[in-house]
Scaffold this motif. Structure first.
Motif, PDB file in Angstrom:
ATOM      1  N   VAL A 103     -65.538   9.490   5.454  1.00  0.00           N
ATOM      2  CA  VAL A 103     -64.548   8.770   6.275  1.00  0.00           C
ATOM      3  C   VAL A 103     -63.274   9.618   6.339  1.00  0.00           C
ATOM      4  O   VAL A 103     -63.003  10.410   5.436  1.00  0.00           O
ATOM      5  N   THR A 104     -62.509   9.449   7.404  1.00  0.00           N
ATOM      6  CA  THR A 104     -61.294  10.234   7.618  1.00  0.00           C
ATOM      7  C   THR A 104     -60.132   9.285   7.886  1.00  0.00           C
ATOM      8  O   THR A 104     -60.241   8.426   8.762  1.00  0.00           O
ATOM      9  N   ARG A 105     -59.073   9.420   7.106  1.00  0.00           N
ATOM     10  CA  ARG A 105     -57.918   8.530   7.284  1.00  0.00           C
ATOM     11  C   ARG A 105     -56.631   9.275   6.968  1.00  0.00           C
ATOM     12  O   ARG A 105     -56.592  10.059   6.010  1.00  0.00           O
TER      13      ARG A 105
ATOM     14  N   GLU B 124     -54.323  14.031   6.921  1.00  0.00           N
ATOM     15  CA  GLU B 124     -55.543  13.335   7.285  1.00  0.00           C
ATOM     16  C   GLU B 124     -56.597  13.750   6.261  1.00  0.00           C
ATOM     17  O   GLU B 124     -56.983  14.918   6.191  1.00  0.00           O
TER      18      GLU B 124
ATOM     19  N   HIS C   8     -53.085   9.463   5.253  1.00  0.00           N
ATOM     20  CA  HIS C   8     -52.335   8.762   4.206  1.00  0.00           C
ATOM     21  C   HIS C   8     -51.246   9.674   3.667  1.00  0.00           C
ATOM     22  O   HIS C   8     -51.448  10.883   3.580  1.00  0.00           O
TER      23      HIS C   8
ATOM     24  N   ASP D 299     -59.446   0.871  -1.217  1.00  0.00           N
ATOM     25  CA  ASP D 299     -59.364   1.950  -0.225  1.00  0.00           C
ATOM     26  C   ASP D 299     -59.311   3.355  -0.832  1.00  0.00           C
ATOM     27  O   ASP D 299     -58.879   4.289  -0.167  1.00  0.00           O
TER      28      ASP D 299
ATOM     29  N   THR E 200     -60.312  13.472   4.328  1.00  0.00           N
ATOM     30  CA  THR E 200     -61.709  13.146   4.584  1.00  0.00           C
ATOM     31  C   THR E 200     -62.442  13.154   3.246  1.00  0.00           C
ATOM     32  O   THR E 200     -62.276  14.093   2.453  1.00  0.00           O
TER      33      THR E 200
ATOM     34  N   HIS F 169     -50.284   3.928  11.436  1.00  0.00           N
ATOM     35  CA  HIS F 169     -51.415   3.835  10.499  1.00  0.00           C
ATOM     36  C   HIS F 169     -51.010   3.177   9.183  1.00  0.00           C
ATOM     37  O   HIS F 169     -49.841   3.170   8.800  1.00  0.00           O
ATOM     38  N   ASP F 170     -52.040   2.694   8.474  1.00  0.00           N
ATOM     39  CA  ASP F 170     -51.897   2.031   7.183  1.00  0.00           C
ATOM     40  C   ASP F 170     -51.538   3.075   6.110  1.00  0.00           C
ATOM     41  O   ASP F 170     -52.225   4.091   5.981  1.00  0.00           O
TER      42      ASP F 170
END
Ligand SMILES: Nc1nc2c(c(=O)[nH]1)N[C@H]1C(S)=C(S)[C@@H](COP(=O)(O)O)O[C@H]1N2
Ligand SMILES: [Mo]
Length: 443
Positions: free
Chosen positions: A156-158, A192, A160, A236, A194, A364-365
């Motif tokens: 997954v990529t987010r 970002e 933070h 998360d 991953t 974004h969160d």
């Protein structure tokens, strides 16, 4: 409010707060030009002289074939000053900090070469083919992973942020330290990431419901370790293996690191080699001594994981000289460990009046959000501030509120590299004088 008159003539832009703050809709479409028309000269002062109708001259670089295109590109030689500020440039046997130069960059993603880095024991030279991560303790079946086996999971990529609890520690000084946004606030960056959700790995290992904590341990020479609540791990947390699309930088945990979004930077254990499921926190050095929040009166909180809602202005900021009155787009970053940024208010008069800034989307969160606020500087003294709210309803405390709750030093702190306390999340004020010079002030 931006209103066009009935004949469709240039609408006027209303000020939303004192000392020249304009409605954020001035940033839309023709708004900037309109804001400029209200100002002195052109919008930004850039083309105050009318351009002559003359052909462009050809510069030297236009007259010759250019340089070789390299396999790994680096910034222009004219950007040599865009580097991190180091606390330990000679590599003495102590911790090393490299701070992100926020006043020199923009957007929300910190380039990998400029991501801040804290290494309490140097940067280990890890061979990814030999590195292993084990998950053991209160689990049904202990597991071992290599970078290769982790890479085979669905990733997954987010985006933070990671922020050291000691970021902005110089702001505990009872007098404002004269230093750039990067020196003061450079121990936060946003990437970002991953990786593999930690929940997937814990489920596979079959974690015992009685295991409430994970002790995460790094593979550097100190085996830096921290206790992570299992609840957060399932919420998360990631085992990250890529950063902005490329493998982690060595200083950011190569080849794998724990990512605990919104929690103290130190909990994001780099060079991750062990996750041990246990029923009690380990009370390690970094959670029970270093990175503890000391309160007025001398008590400390046992745990204070969350990095609270915060923002600071990066442009204009300390070190920059405003050359002339006119239009400026004030901008900075806002973030919260408790979720998304809901609102950022900006003041140009030291907090007497506030106007709402535009937020660049998407928001974004637990990630940087850039805010922008149109401003027409009239050439007089101004004090610029930003104040952020998050979706959980938390608001960045005013300095007086913050100092009352968390304290400040009795004597001025000499350098922004010092750590008198942890978890500063109050307001930063940039004072601008009539010459356009910018100082760090308290207001
Ligand atoms: N193994 C290990 N993990 C570590 C550290 C370290 O020195 N060794 N530093 C910690 C600290 S104090 C912080 S603030 C964050 C910083 O992450 P970064 O260096 O990727 O910015 O990593 C944490 N993880
Ligand atoms: Mo840290």
């Amino acid at each position: 409010m931006v209103k066009a008159d009935r004949r469709g003539r240039a609408p006027s832009l209303d000020a939303v707060a004192g000392n020249g703050l304009l409605d954020r809709r001035a940033l839309l479409g023709r708004g900037i030009a309109l804001a400029g028309a209200m100002g002195i000269g052109s919008a930004t002062g850039a083309a105050a002289e009318p351009l002559q109708d003359a052909p462009l001259e050809d510069a030297p670089w236009s007259k010759a074939f250019g340089e070789v295109t390299p396999p790994l590109q680096t910034p222009s030689r004219f950007e040599k000053n865009v580097v991190r500020a180091l606390s330990n440039p000679n590599g003495e046997f102590r911790n090393s900090h490299a701070r992100t130069p926020h006043q020199l960059i923009n957007g929300t993603i910190t380039p990998n070469s400029l991501h801040f880095s804290i290494n309490h024991c140097g940067i280990p030279d890890i061979d990814p083919a030999q590195h292993r991560l084990v998950i053991h303790g209160m689990v049904r079946q202990p597991l071992e992973f290599s970078l290769e086996t982790l890479s085979r999971y669905p990733l997954v990529t987010r985006p933070h942020f990671v922020e050291c609890a000691g970021n902005s520690a110089g702001m505990f000084s009872n007098e404002p330290i004269q230093a750039s946004a990067g020196l003061i606030h450079g121990l936060v960056s946003n990437s970002e990431w991953t990786g593999v959700p930690l929940s997937v790995l814990l489920d596979e290992a079959g974690i015992d419901p009685k295991a409430k904590w994970l002790v995460a341990e790094g593979g550097d020479a100190q085996f830096l370790d921290r206790s992570i609540p299992v609840k957060k791990a399932y919420d998360d947390a990631l085992v990250a293996i890529y950063q902005n699309g490329e493998r982690l930088m060595p200083g950011n945990g190569y080849p794998m690191r724990l990512l605990v979004p919104g929690y103290q930077g130190n909990m994001n254990v780099k060079f991750l080699r062990r996750l041990k499921a246990v029923d009690q926190p380990a009370y390690t050095y970094f959670e029970s001594k270093n990175y503890s929040q000391i309160l007025p009166g001398g008590k400390t909180w046992r745990f204070h994981f969350l990095m609270e809602v915060k923002s600071f202005i990066t442009y204009p900021s300390f070190g920059l000289h405003l050359k002339e009155p006119g239009f400026y787009a004030i901008s900075g970053v806002a973030y919260s460990g408790a979720g998304r940024i809901a609102k950022v208010m900006v003041s140009a008069d030291g907090g007497k009046s506030w106007g709402e800034a535009a937020l660049q989307s998407p928001v974004h969160d637990k990630a940087f959000t850039r805010f922008v606020m149109p401003w027409r500087w009239d050439g007089g003294p101004a004090v610029l501030q930003s104040r952020a709210w998050d979706e959980a309803g938390n608001v960045q405390p005013l300095r007086a509120e913050f100092v009352a709750a968390r304290g400040e030093t009795k004597k001025p702190v000499a350098t922004p590299l010092a750590f008198p306390n942890q978890h500063y999340n109050s307001i930063t004020s940039w004072g601008i004088n009539a010459k356009g010079e910018i100082a760090h002030v308290y207001s």
